[in-house]
Motif scaffolding. Structure first.
Motif, PDB file in Angstrom:
ATOM      1  N   PRO A 299       0.822  -1.217   0.000  1.00  0.00           N
ATOM      2  CA  PRO A 299       0.000   0.000   0.000  1.00  0.00           C
ATOM      3  C   PRO A 299       0.857   1.269   0.000  1.00  0.00           C
ATOM      4  O   PRO A 299       2.026   1.230   0.381  1.00  0.00           O
ATOM      5  CB  PRO A 299      -0.800  -0.106   1.298  1.00  0.00           C
ATOM      6  CG  PRO A 299      -0.006  -1.017   2.170  1.00  0.00           C
ATOM      7  CD  PRO A 299       0.742  -1.956   1.270  1.00  0.00           C
ATOM      8  N   LEU A 322      -3.500   0.085  -6.855  1.00  0.00           N
ATOM      9  CA  LEU A 322      -3.457  -0.179  -5.412  1.00  0.00           C
ATOM     10  C   LEU A 322      -4.668  -0.982  -4.933  1.00  0.00           C
ATOM     11  O   LEU A 322      -4.666  -1.479  -3.805  1.00  0.00           O
ATOM     12  CB  LEU A 322      -3.346   1.145  -4.642  1.00  0.00           C
ATOM     13  CG  LEU A 322      -2.022   1.884  -4.864  1.00  0.00           C
ATOM     14  CD1 LEU A 322      -2.070   3.269  -4.215  1.00  0.00           C
ATOM     15  CD2 LEU A 322      -0.837   1.069  -4.320  1.00  0.00           C
ATOM     16  N   CYS A 323      -5.685  -1.098  -5.776  1.00  0.00           N
ATOM     17  CA  CYS A 323      -6.851  -1.925  -5.416  1.00  0.00           C
ATOM     18  C   CYS A 323      -6.418  -3.343  -5.078  1.00  0.00           C
ATOM     19  O   CYS A 323      -7.092  -4.045  -4.340  1.00  0.00           O
ATOM     20  CB  CYS A 323      -7.852  -1.991  -6.573  1.00  0.00           C
ATOM     21  SG  CYS A 323      -8.777  -0.479  -6.767  1.00  0.00           S
ATOM     22  N   MET A 324      -5.291  -3.779  -5.661  1.00  0.00           N
ATOM     23  CA  MET A 324      -4.848  -5.151  -5.434  1.00  0.00           C
ATOM     24  C   MET A 324      -3.589  -5.226  -4.572  1.00  0.00           C
ATOM     25  O   MET A 324      -2.902  -6.257  -4.549  1.00  0.00           O
ATOM     26  CB  MET A 324      -4.660  -5.851  -6.766  1.00  0.00           C
ATOM     27  CG  MET A 324      -5.991  -5.909  -7.506  1.00  0.00           C
ATOM     28  SD  MET A 324      -6.036  -7.070  -8.845  1.00  0.00           S
ATOM     29  CE  MET A 324      -5.987  -8.621  -7.982  1.00  0.00           C
ATOM     30  N   ALA A 325      -3.318  -4.145  -3.811  1.00  0.00           N
ATOM     31  CA  ALA A 325      -2.162  -4.180  -2.900  1.00  0.00           C
ATOM     32  C   ALA A 325      -2.539  -4.946  -1.624  1.00  0.00           C
ATOM     33  O   ALA A 325      -3.717  -5.093  -1.313  1.00  0.00           O
ATOM     34  CB  ALA A 325      -1.740  -2.756  -2.566  1.00  0.00           C
ATOM     35  N   LYS A 326      -1.527  -5.403  -0.907  1.00  0.00           N
ATOM     36  CA  LYS A 326      -1.768  -6.093   0.369  1.00  0.00           C
ATOM     37  C   LYS A 326      -1.797  -5.060   1.476  1.00  0.00           C
ATOM     38  O   LYS A 326      -0.761  -4.670   2.006  1.00  0.00           O
ATOM     39  CB  LYS A 326      -0.642  -7.094   0.645  1.00  0.00           C
ATOM     40  CG  LYS A 326      -0.806  -8.391  -0.103  1.00  0.00           C
ATOM     41  CD  LYS A 326      -0.115  -9.523   0.643  1.00  0.00           C
ATOM     42  CE  LYS A 326      -0.327 -10.889   0.035  1.00  0.00           C
ATOM     43  NZ  LYS A 326      -1.648 -11.196  -0.455  1.00  0.00           N
ATOM     44  N   SER A 328      -3.950  -1.259   3.160  1.00  0.00           N
ATOM     45  CA  SER A 328      -4.781  -0.098   2.818  1.00  0.00           C
ATOM     46  C   SER A 328      -3.920   1.097   2.434  1.00  0.00           C
ATOM     47  O   SER A 328      -3.014   1.485   3.163  1.00  0.00           O
ATOM     48  CB  SER A 328      -5.670   0.273   4.011  1.00  0.00           C
ATOM     49  OG  SER A 328      -6.557  -0.798   4.267  1.00  0.00           O
ATOM     50  N   GLY A 364      -6.907  -2.963  -0.051  1.00  0.00           N
ATOM     51  CA  GLY A 364      -6.529  -3.939  -1.082  1.00  0.00           C
ATOM     52  C   GLY A 364      -7.392  -5.196  -1.019  1.00  0.00           C
ATOM     53  O   GLY A 364      -7.805  -5.616   0.070  1.00  0.00           O
TER      54      GLY A 364
END
Ligand code: UD1
Length: 427
Positions: A299, A322-326, A328, A364
Motif C-alpha cells: 500500500p 493499489l486496489c490489489m495491494a496487500k 490499505s 486492497g
C-alpha cells in the motif's frame, strides 16, 4: 459508440513506445499564433484533442499540414503557419469540446492585440475556473470584459506592456497563457509561483527556439523580456509522462515487466517513488524505463500536488493499481474536487475503496472481477482499463471517446504487451 473489451489475467511484458505528450502538445500548438513563419512540431500524438485543436487554429486562418506519417507509425509531424489571422474568435462549440482551447487567449492577444474566447463552462472533474488566466493577463496590461459567455480581451495600442503577477495557487494553464502573452510584450513580465510542470518547460524551450527571452525556466519564478517578433522553429514534443505512468501501473497490476521506450526519468520522479513504495522495481534503461513487478504490491499513502509532487493526472491509475495491494492505501486529491468518479466503477469490479471528500482509502483485495463499466473523464477511463487487465473475466469499458482524447492507439499498445484487448464498434 465503440467500447473496449478486456479479458483480464494476462501478464504484460515487452516494450511499449511512449507517445508525445498530449498536454505539452496542447500548449505548443497555439504558439503557431505567435509568428507568421512556419512552426513544425514533431512527435505530435494522434489524438482527438490534437485534431480538435488543429480545427480551432484553422478557424483563425492558421494553415496546417501533416507530413510523413504512415498509418502504422506512432506520432505525426505537423507544420502550422499563421501568415495572417482571419478571425480572433474561439466559439463556444469548439471551446466546450476541449477546455484547452482557452490557451489561444494569451498568444492571440499578443499577436493580434485582441481575442474573444468562449468561457469553457463546467467540467466533469470540478469547476475549473479561468480567473487566474484573466488576472495574469490583466496584470500584463490586457483589458478584459466578460459578456454573453465570452471573454473579450484586448491590448492597448502598441501591445501589452507586461507586468508582474503572483499566482495565489499554482495553475498550469494560466502559467502557459501568461507566458505566451508575455513573449511579445513591449516590456518585461515576471510570474511568481508559476507552475513548473515539465510541459511548461517544453513550452518555454519552444518559445526560446522561436526567439523569446525567458529566465528561470523550470523554476517557479519566470522573467520574460518581450521581443518585437518571433520566428518559426522545428520542435520535438516531449514524451508523455502520464501515458508512461499509466502503462507502468498496468504492468505492475498484472505482475508484468514493461519497458517504457522514450520515457524520461526526470519527469517522473514522483510516480517512480510511488511505484517503488508499492514494491515495484523501476530502473532506467538506455532508451527509457523498465518497470517490473516484484512480489505482491504494497500500500501507498500520498497526496497529489503540483510538480514536482505526484500528478493529479496519475491519481486514478495509481488507485486502480493499489486496489490489489496487500493492505490499505490512502490517497488525497488536492488539485481538483470531484476527481473520484472512477471509485464507484472500480468498486463495481470488486474493489474496496472508501472515498470521502478529498481522501480515498483503498483497502486492497485479493481479486477483482470484470464488469461493464463507464467513466466520465480521460484518466478515470484509464483506471478502469488497468483494473480490467487484472480482473477475472471480461471487462467492457464504455464511452471510449474519453480514452481517444488522450491515449494514442491504446488497444494496439496493450496487445503489443500481450494484453487480451479489443475495440468493438456500436453500443
Ligand atoms: C492542466 C492539465 C490537466 C492537469 C492539470 C493539473 C492540460 C491541457 N491540462 O489543467 O491535465 O490535471 O493541469 O496538473 O495541460 N484554477 C483556478 N483558477 C484558474 C485556473 C486554475 O482556481 O484560473 C485552479 C483549478 O481549479 C485547480 C488548480 O487551479 O484546482 C490547478 O488547475 P490548473 O493547473 O490550471 O489545471 P489546467 O491547466 O486546467
Amino acid at each position: 459508440m465503440d467500447k473496449i473489451i478486456i479479458r483480464g489475467g494476462r501478464r504484460l511484458s515487452g516494450t511499449v513506445p511512449v507517445s508525445g505528450a498530449k498536454n505539452a502538445a496542447l500548449t505548443l500548438l497555439p504558439c503557431a499564433l505567435l509568428t507568421d513563419e512556419p512552426l513544425t512540431l514533431r512527435n505530435l500524438p494522434r489524438l482527438a484533442d490534437i485534431d480538435s485543436f488543429q480545427h480551432l487554429l484553422n478557424q483563425f486562418g492558421v494553415s496546417t499540414s501533416i507530413a510523413g506519417a504512415r498509418p502504422e507509425d506512432f506520432g505525426r509531424v505537423m507544420t502550422l503557419q499563421a501568415t495572417r489571422l482571419t478571425s480572433t474568435v474561439a466559439p463556444y462549440d469548439l471551446v466546450r469540446k476541449m477546455r484547452a482551447s482557452i490557451l489561444v487567449l494569451g498568444p492571440m492577444l499578443a499577436r493580434a492585440g485582441e481575442a474573444t474566447v468562449s468561457l469553457p463552462g463546467g467540467c466533469a472533474i470540478g469547476n475549473r475556473p479561468i480567473d487566474l488566466h484573466l488576472k495574469a493577463l490583466e496584470a500584463f496590461g490586457a483589458v478584459i470584459e466578460l459578456a454573453a459567455g465570452y471573454v473579450r480581451a484586448h491590448a492597448p495600442d502598441g501591445g501589452l506592456p507586461g507586468g508582474v503577477y503572483t499566482f495565489p495557487v499554482v495553475s498550469v494553464g494560466a502559467t502557459e497563457n501568461a507566458l505566451m502573452a508575455a513573449v511579445l510584450a513591449t516590456g518585461t513580465s515576471t510570474l511568481h509561483n508559476a507552475a513548473r510542470e515539465p510541459e511548461i518547460v517544453d513550452l518555454c524551450n519552444l518559445l526560446v527556439a522561436m526567439g523569446a527571452q525567458i529566465e528561470g525556466i523550470g523554476t517557479s519564478q519566470l522573467v520574460i523580456h518581450g521581443v518585437p517578433r518571433l520566428h518559426g522553429a522545428t520542435y520535438m514534443v516531449m514524451p508523455d509522462r502520464i501515458e508512461a505512468g499509466s502503462y507502468a501501473c498496468a504492468a505492475a497490476i498484472t505482475g508484468g515487466d514493461v519497458t517504457l521506450a522514450g520515457a524520461r526519468i526526470e519527469d517522473m520522479a514522483a510516480t517512480i517513488q510511488a511505484l517503488t513504495e508499492a514494491g515495484v522495481h523501476v530502473e532506467q534503461t538506455r532508451g527509457g524505463l523498465l518497470v517490473a513487478a516484484n512480489g505482491p504490491l504494497r500500500p501507498v499513502t500520498l497526496s497529489t500536488a503540483p510538480f514536482p509532487g505526484f500528478a493529479t493526472d496519475m491519481q486514478a491509475q495509481l488507485m486502480a493499481m493499489l486496489c490489489m495491494a496487500k493492505g490499505s492505501s490512502v490517497l488525497t486529491e488536492t488539485i481538483f474536487e470531484n476527481r473520484y468518479m472512477h471509485v464507484p466503477e472500480l468498486n463495481r469490479m470488486g474493489a474496496n475503496i472508501d472515498a470521502k471528500g478529498r481522501t480515498a482509502i483503498v483497502h486492497g483485495v485479493e481479486r477483482i472481477a470484470g464488469a461493464d463499466v463507464m467513466a466520465t473523464d480521460l484518466r478515470a477511463s484509464m483506471s478502469l482499463i488497468i483494473a480490467g487487465l487484472a480482473a477475472e473475466g471480461e471487462t467492457r469499458v464504455h464511452r471510449v471517446y474519453h480514452l481517444d482524447r488522450g491515449y494514442e492507439r491504446l488497444e494496439e499498445k496493450l496487445v503489443l504487451l500481450g494484453g487480451d484487448v479489443e475495440r468493438i464498434g456500436g453500443d
